[in-house]
Write an enzyme that holds these catalytic residues in place. Structure first.
Site, PDB file in Angstrom:
ATOM      1  N   LEU A  75     -30.594-141.648  31.081  1.00 43.65           N
ATOM      2  CA  LEU A  75     -31.833-141.570  30.314  1.00 43.65           C
ATOM      3  C   LEU A  75     -31.630-141.056  28.889  1.00 43.65           C
ATOM      4  CD1 LEU A  75     -34.181-140.328  33.161  1.00 43.65           C
ATOM      5  CD2 LEU A  75     -33.727-142.673  32.418  1.00 43.65           C
ATOM      6  N   CYS A  76     -30.382-140.916  28.463  1.00 41.26           N
ATOM      7  CA  CYS A  76     -30.098-140.531  27.074  1.00 41.26           C
ATOM      8  C   CYS A  76     -30.213-141.743  26.173  1.00 41.26           C
ATOM      9  CB  CYS A  76     -28.679-139.962  26.955  1.00 41.26           C
ATOM     10  SG  CYS A  76     -28.527-138.268  27.475  1.00 41.26           S
ATOM     11  N   HIS A  77     -30.734-141.512  24.979  1.00 47.85           N
ATOM     12  CA  HIS A  77     -30.816-142.571  23.984  1.00 47.85           C
ATOM     13  C   HIS A  77     -29.458-142.755  23.313  1.00 47.85           C
ATOM     14  CE1 HIS A  77     -35.004-141.280  24.387  1.00 47.85           C
ATOM     15  NE2 HIS A  77     -35.319-142.506  24.023  1.00 47.85           N
ATOM     16  N   ASP A 128      -6.564-132.599  32.731  1.00 50.75           N
ATOM     17  CA  ASP A 128      -5.738-133.755  33.071  1.00 50.75           C
ATOM     18  C   ASP A 128      -4.320-133.625  32.521  1.00 50.75           C
ATOM     19  OD1 ASP A 128      -5.186-136.496  34.005  1.00 50.75           O
ATOM     20  OD2 ASP A 128      -5.141-136.959  31.864  1.00 50.75           O
TER      21      ASP A 128
END
Length: 159
Positions: A75-77, A128
């Site tokens: 839901l991020c623009h 990592d």
């Protein structure tokens, strides 16, 4: 308690319409920590890990992550960021590296998620690159430090 902006009346998720909002300069800073064995931190400091320069790779990964935030979080623009900064502070007295990120733009919505995503992915990249020598590392304390711009005003986290 205020209304959740990403939830419709029936409870389903929705994207917020920011089309009628005015552009403003917006900035957010976030931080996170990665804890590791003292010997691992020395390897990072001396740039002596097989995968290469840990902090340079983590910086680039954090920048890339902020740019991809709209693709990662549903839901991020998608945003046109003007600046993304990723900095590291080695803290041997705590056996950790502190990551601080900053995202800026002139736009209709805030950049907290981008700053948080940058800090998270930078920490994951350090993990990592060091996991072959330190399987017990821990990522912790990812949070927004400060945000400014927009209707909700200026926020600064407690120390």
């Amino acid at each position: 308690m205020s209304h959740l902006t990403h939830t419709a009346e029936g409870g389903e998720a929705k994207m917020v319409d920011v089309g009628d909002k005015s552009d403003s300069r917006r900035e957010a800073r976030a931080e996170g920590y990665i804890y590791m064995a003292p010997a691992t931190l020395v390897l990072v400091q001396e740039n002596n890990l097989k995968k290469g320069d840990v902090l340079s790779a983590a910086r680039i990964a954090g920048i890339q992550a902020a740019k991809q935030c709209g693709n990662l979080i549903p839901l991020c623009h998608p945003l046109m960021l003007n600046f993304i900064g990723v900095d590291f502070e080695q803290q041997p007295e705590h056996n950790r590296i502190r990551i601080e990120t900053c995202c800026r733009l002139s736009g209709k919505t805030g950049v907290e998620m981008e700053a948080l995503t940058a800090a998270s992915v930078a920490a994951l990249t350090v993990f990592d690159m060091c996991k072959a020598v330190d399987k017990a590392m821990r990522i912790d304390g990812i949070r927004v430090l400060e945000k400014s711009g927009g209707k909700s005003g200026h926020y600064v986290a407690d120390k």
